[in-house]
Design a protein around this motif. Structure first.
Motif, mmCIF file in Angstrom:
data_model
loop_
_atom_site.group_PDB
_atom_site.id
_atom_site.type_symbol
_atom_site.label_atom_id
_atom_site.label_comp_id
_atom_site.label_asym_id
_atom_site.label_seq_id
_atom_site.Cartn_x
_atom_site.Cartn_y
_atom_site.Cartn_z
ATOM 1 N N PHE A 99 0.941 -1.418 -0.025
ATOM 2 C CA PHE A 99 0.094 -0.048 0.140
ATOM 3 C C PHE A 99 0.988 1.485 -0.117
ATOM 4 C CE2 PHE A 99 -2.599 -3.325 1.779
ATOM 5 C CZ PHE A 99 -3.934 -3.115 1.110
ATOM 6 N N SER A 100 2.007 1.236 -0.464
ATOM 7 C CA SER A 100 3.066 2.317 -0.464
ATOM 8 C C SER A 100 2.611 3.471 -1.462
ATOM 9 C CB SER A 100 4.419 1.783 -0.680
ATOM 10 O OG SER A 100 5.499 2.862 -0.782
ATOM 11 N N PRO A 101 2.611 4.622 -0.907
ATOM 12 C CA PRO A 101 2.488 5.749 -1.589
ATOM 13 C C PRO A 101 3.400 5.943 -2.822
ATOM 14 C CG PRO A 101 3.317 6.704 0.259
ATOM 15 C CD PRO A 101 2.994 5.072 0.498
ATOM 16 N N VAL A 102 4.451 5.211 -2.816
ATOM 17 C CA VAL A 102 5.560 5.250 -3.894
ATOM 18 C C VAL A 102 4.871 4.991 -5.185
ATOM 19 C CG1 VAL A 102 6.445 2.835 -3.741
ATOM 20 C CG2 VAL A 102 7.828 4.469 -4.402
ATOM 21 N N GLN A 103 3.773 4.276 -5.237
ATOM 22 C CA GLN A 103 2.939 3.827 -6.390
ATOM 23 C C GLN A 103 2.059 4.984 -6.846
ATOM 24 O OE1 GLN A 103 1.918 -0.564 -5.880
ATOM 25 N NE2 GLN A 103 1.825 0.415 -3.868
ATOM 26 N N LEU A 104 2.239 5.970 -6.371
ATOM 27 C CA LEU A 104 1.362 7.333 -6.665
ATOM 28 C C LEU A 104 0.639 7.450 -8.010
ATOM 29 C CD1 LEU A 104 2.638 10.299 -8.126
ATOM 30 C CD2 LEU A 104 4.369 9.555 -6.340
ATOM 31 N N LEU A 235 12.248 1.700 -2.226
ATOM 32 C CA LEU A 235 12.799 1.962 -1.223
ATOM 33 C C LEU A 235 13.762 3.283 -1.479
ATOM 34 C CD1 LEU A 235 13.361 -0.978 0.811
ATOM 35 C CD2 LEU A 235 11.475 0.802 1.309
ATOM 36 N N GLY A 236 13.783 3.721 -2.601
ATOM 37 C CA GLY A 236 14.658 4.999 -2.974
ATOM 38 C C GLY A 236 14.407 5.878 -4.160
ATOM 39 N N ASN A 237 13.019 6.209 -4.108
ATOM 40 C CA ASN A 237 12.642 7.160 -5.386
ATOM 41 C C ASN A 237 13.038 8.392 -5.277
ATOM 42 O OD1 ASN A 237 11.023 7.932 -3.071
ATOM 43 N ND2 ASN A 237 9.240 8.278 -4.465
ATOM 44 N N ILE A 358 13.613 3.465 7.981
ATOM 45 C CA ILE A 358 14.058 4.449 7.476
ATOM 46 C C ILE A 358 13.885 4.673 5.919
ATOM 47 C CG2 ILE A 358 16.037 6.038 7.231
ATOM 48 C CD1 ILE A 358 16.974 4.645 9.875
ATOM 49 N N LEU A 359 14.396 4.137 5.265
ATOM 50 C CA LEU A 359 14.066 4.066 3.638
ATOM 51 C C LEU A 359 12.574 4.373 3.251
ATOM 52 C CD1 LEU A 359 16.882 1.464 2.403
ATOM 53 C CD2 LEU A 359 17.033 4.067 2.247
ATOM 54 N N HIS A 360 11.901 3.608 3.900
ATOM 55 C CA HIS A 360 10.524 3.601 3.535
ATOM 56 C C HIS A 360 9.544 4.962 3.973
ATOM 57 C CE1 HIS A 360 6.380 2.090 2.762
ATOM 58 N NE2 HIS A 360 5.847 2.491 3.920
ATOM 59 N N ILE A 361 10.066 5.539 5.040
ATOM 60 C CA ILE A 361 9.488 6.809 5.502
ATOM 61 C C ILE A 361 10.123 7.749 4.671
ATOM 62 C CG2 ILE A 361 9.955 8.616 7.208
ATOM 63 C CD1 ILE A 361 9.841 6.220 9.395
ATOM 64 N N LEU A 362 11.462 7.867 4.056
ATOM 65 C CA LEU A 362 11.972 9.059 3.289
ATOM 66 C C LEU A 362 11.326 8.774 1.954
ATOM 67 C CD1 LEU A 362 15.748 8.699 3.920
ATOM 68 C CD2 LEU A 362 14.203 10.549 4.547
ATOM 69 N N THR A 363 11.043 7.349 1.195
ATOM 70 C CA THR A 363 10.328 7.321 0.222
ATOM 71 C C THR A 363 8.881 7.754 0.075
ATOM 72 O OG1 THR A 363 11.576 5.194 -0.235
ATOM 73 C CG2 THR A 363 9.387 5.537 -1.484
ATOM 74 N N CYS A 364 8.109 7.564 1.381
ATOM 75 C CA CYS A 364 6.935 8.015 1.425
ATOM 76 C C CYS A 364 6.664 9.619 1.366
ATOM 77 C CB CYS A 364 6.077 7.253 2.701
ATOM 78 S SG CYS A 364 5.925 5.638 2.671
ATOM 79 N N GLU A 365 7.786 10.179 1.991
ATOM 80 C CA GLU A 365 7.743 11.718 2.289
ATOM 81 C C GLU A 365 7.735 12.208 0.841
ATOM 82 O OE1 GLU A 365 10.200 15.149 4.298
ATOM 83 O OE2 GLU A 365 11.052 13.269 4.369
ATOM 84 N N SER A 366 8.882 11.697 0.071
ATOM 85 C CA SER A 366 8.942 12.038 -1.262
ATOM 86 C C SER A 366 7.607 11.893 -1.988
ATOM 87 C CB SER A 366 10.251 11.244 -1.724
ATOM 88 O OG SER A 366 10.308 11.600 -3.317
ATOM 89 N N SER A 367 7.111 10.692 -1.932
ATOM 90 C CA SER A 367 5.865 10.141 -2.789
ATOM 91 C C SER A 367 4.571 11.087 -2.442
ATOM 92 C CB SER A 367 5.498 8.767 -2.544
ATOM 93 O OG SER A 367 6.589 7.896 -3.047
#
Length: 556
Positions: A99-104, A235-237, A358-367
């Motif tokens: 359900f990650s927002p990286v798939q925006l 994990l690194g977008n 940590i990587l997931h949080i940074l990725t979510c923030e960017s997404s």
């Protein structure tokens, strides 16, 4: 609002169906590399049931992700022996990705349901493969799942090479295996694959604007980078180097687990538990290889496109469970106690979870930042679309709606005839006809700050606009001038997305940090003589406008 590829799928089929000219060849027609038969049927059903409220497509995407998450949980129950709390912890980690927002782009674009269907079919197929269903029924169900996957997205063809080999291997490793089971699965899978893929490529035409697969062969270093970035983007977008490094770690980790399983291939219980997760992992790896070959010509940076993350994140999901299985096996065989100090394994696992978090949080923030920007751009595009017959904002339409302006205009009007544009297209240039009679005029909704001549041909207007009752930026701003008859004629539309920390501070609300707008327009859009210019906030949900403070006098 239809966006980009939606103007082809499902709009073409919707228009033909509305006119009574729809045929099966239209449903199975090629869209880029894909034949989206089943998504077209679903989109059309949703459109005619809801008047094409695209938010229902978003709901279906979310429900499909829920199905995938559920199937992953069921697979964990089948393959891993652990406590309830351990299983829930594993499920939490995998669901953070599913359900990650990286798939925006895929969450916010109805047509991208096609990216979720193949993995939904694969996880469903793996659960069925692990079940005790009659082999004939199992084979038939797996054929149906693979067919749906194939005729939803080009990537879905991989399901034939993931599901049936996994089903055959799982049956071979079963204690009560029978040779006829493999015959049914092998014959059904092979025959279904041949028929499905052959019909798929009948009259297939490779899109001329897509790069050649030879790019990967002639540029192996760039191809390797593309492959690693593709795998690491979930994990690194936010940074190419981070994505590439994460992709390298994931590749090494997956390769190491595959080597460990090969070394212990006589352990039937270990292999049987690992096969579903290996299948999911190889789905991502093969997808990465195919995408590298087909998209490298667009540049290495293209590997970070968020649309691809719905394919790439499942390598990490598979590794979460494979690590648990391998560690359990290593403890069982006393490898960890033999070659390491006590407590080192839990320490490694804890460190991996911390790094992942940590990587997931940074990725979510960017997404989420990208989601907000995407949202504002789409609202502006929708405003331009609703005024497409009255105000020519061709460049905005090309960048926010569809690159082909004439096609967008033609199809928007056709959809409008069948009441499939909500709200309907604006028919009169008189902005007063759209005025919100119930708008609360007691609060400040924004200003037309300035109108400045940049040169002989261009004028710049700027200001800020908000919905004070919603505490949100206005969707767009419509500029109008007063005609000789006293009407207010719309002539330009501005996006509301510029920085405005001063407005946020003045109104004491952080949600107003991006409420400024500016618009450069040609002087030819204005009549000659002294004119009055006004600015109006626009609501794309209701087509209502409300006037911003200040009316500017201008002489052309």
């Amino acid at each position: 609002m239809p966006y980009w590829d939606q103007w082809r799928t499902p709009v073409d089929a919707l228009l033909k169906a509305s006119e009574g000219n729809l045929s099966f060849s239209d449903l199975i027609a090629q869209h880029n590399e894909s034949r989206k038969l089943f998504p077209r049927l679903l989109f059309m059903g949703v459109a005619f049931l809801t008047g094409w409220d695209i938010r229902y497509e978003f709901a279906i995407i979310f429900l499909t992700a829920c199905l995938i998450a559920y199937q992953v949980y069921i697979l964990s129950q089948i393959t891993i022996r652990c406590s309830r709390y351990e299983r829930l912890a594993l499920s939490l980690l995998s669901n953070l990705l599913i359900f990650s927002p990286v798939q925006l782009e895929n969450w916010l674009w109805g047509i991208q349901l096609v990216a979720f269907i193949p993995i939904a079919c694969i996880t469903s197929g793996l659960v069925i493969s692990c079940s005790n269903l009659n082999v004939k029924v199992k084979t038939l169900v797996l054929i149906c799942l693979c067919t749906i996957s194939t005729y939803s997205y080009a990537n879905g063809m991989l399901s034939w090479f993931i599901i049936f080999p996994s089903a055959i291997l799982l049956d071979l490793l079963s204690q009560n295996r029978e040779l006829k089971n493999q015959r049914w699965l092998l014959l059904g899978g092979a025959l279904g694959c041949i028929v499905s893929v052959a019909s798929y490529f009948h009259n297939y035409v490779k899109p001329s604007y897509h790069p050649s697969f030879s790019e990967a062969l002639t540029h192996p270093f760039d191809a390797t980078r593309f492959f690693l970035i593709f795998l690491g983007t979930p994990l690194g977008n936010y940074e190419v180097v981070v994505a590439q490094f994460v992709g390298l770690i994931l590749t090494v980790l997956f390769g190491g687990i595959c080597f460990y399983l090969f070394q212990h291939r006589v352990d039937r219980q270990l292999l049987k538990a690992s096969i579903p997760w290996l299948a999911i992992g190889f789905y991502t790896v093969i997808s990465a290889l195919v995408t590298t070959g087909g998209r490298l010509g667009f540049g290495v940076q293209a590997a970070m496109i968020s649309r691809y993350t719905t394919f790439s994140l499942y390598l990490i999901v598979s590794l979460i469970y494979l690590l648990k299985i391998v560690i359990q096996n290593a403890v069982k065989n006393r490898y960890i106690q033999k070659y390491s100090k006590p407590g080192i394994a839990p320490g490694i696992i804890f460190s991996l979870v911390i790094v992942f978090s940590i990587l997931h949080i940074l990725t979510c923030e960017s997404s989420i930042t990208s989601m907000n920007a995407n949202h504002r751009q789409r609202l502006y595009g929708k405003a331009c679309l609703l005024f497409i017959n009255l105000v020519n904002e061709e460049s905005a339409i090309r960048t926010t709606i569809l690159p082909y302006y004439d096609e967008a205009k033609f199809k928007a009007n056709k959809l409008n005839q069948f009441h499939l544009v909500k709200p309907a297209l604006v028919e009169s240039p008189d902005i007063l006809l759209l005025a919100d009679k119930q708008h609360d005029s007691s609060g400040i909704s924004g200003y037309l700050d300035s109108v400045t001549r940049l040169n002989e041909k261009e004028i710049l207007a700027s200001g800020w606009a908000i919905f004070p009752d919603r505490k949100q930026p206005a969707d767009a701003v419509v500029l109008a001038y007063e005609t000789s008859k006293g009407n207010l004629k719309a002539f330009a539309i501005a996006a509301v997305l510029n920085d405005s920390p001063d407005i946020a501070q003045q109104l004491k609300y952080e949600g107003y940090r991006n409420v400024r707008w500016s618009k450069t327009f040609s002087v030819d859009k204005l009549p000659e003589g002294n004119i009055k210019l006004s600015a109006w906030g626009f609501d794309t949900e209701t087509r209502h406008v409300f006037q911003l403070e200040n009316i500017k006098q201008f002489r052309r």
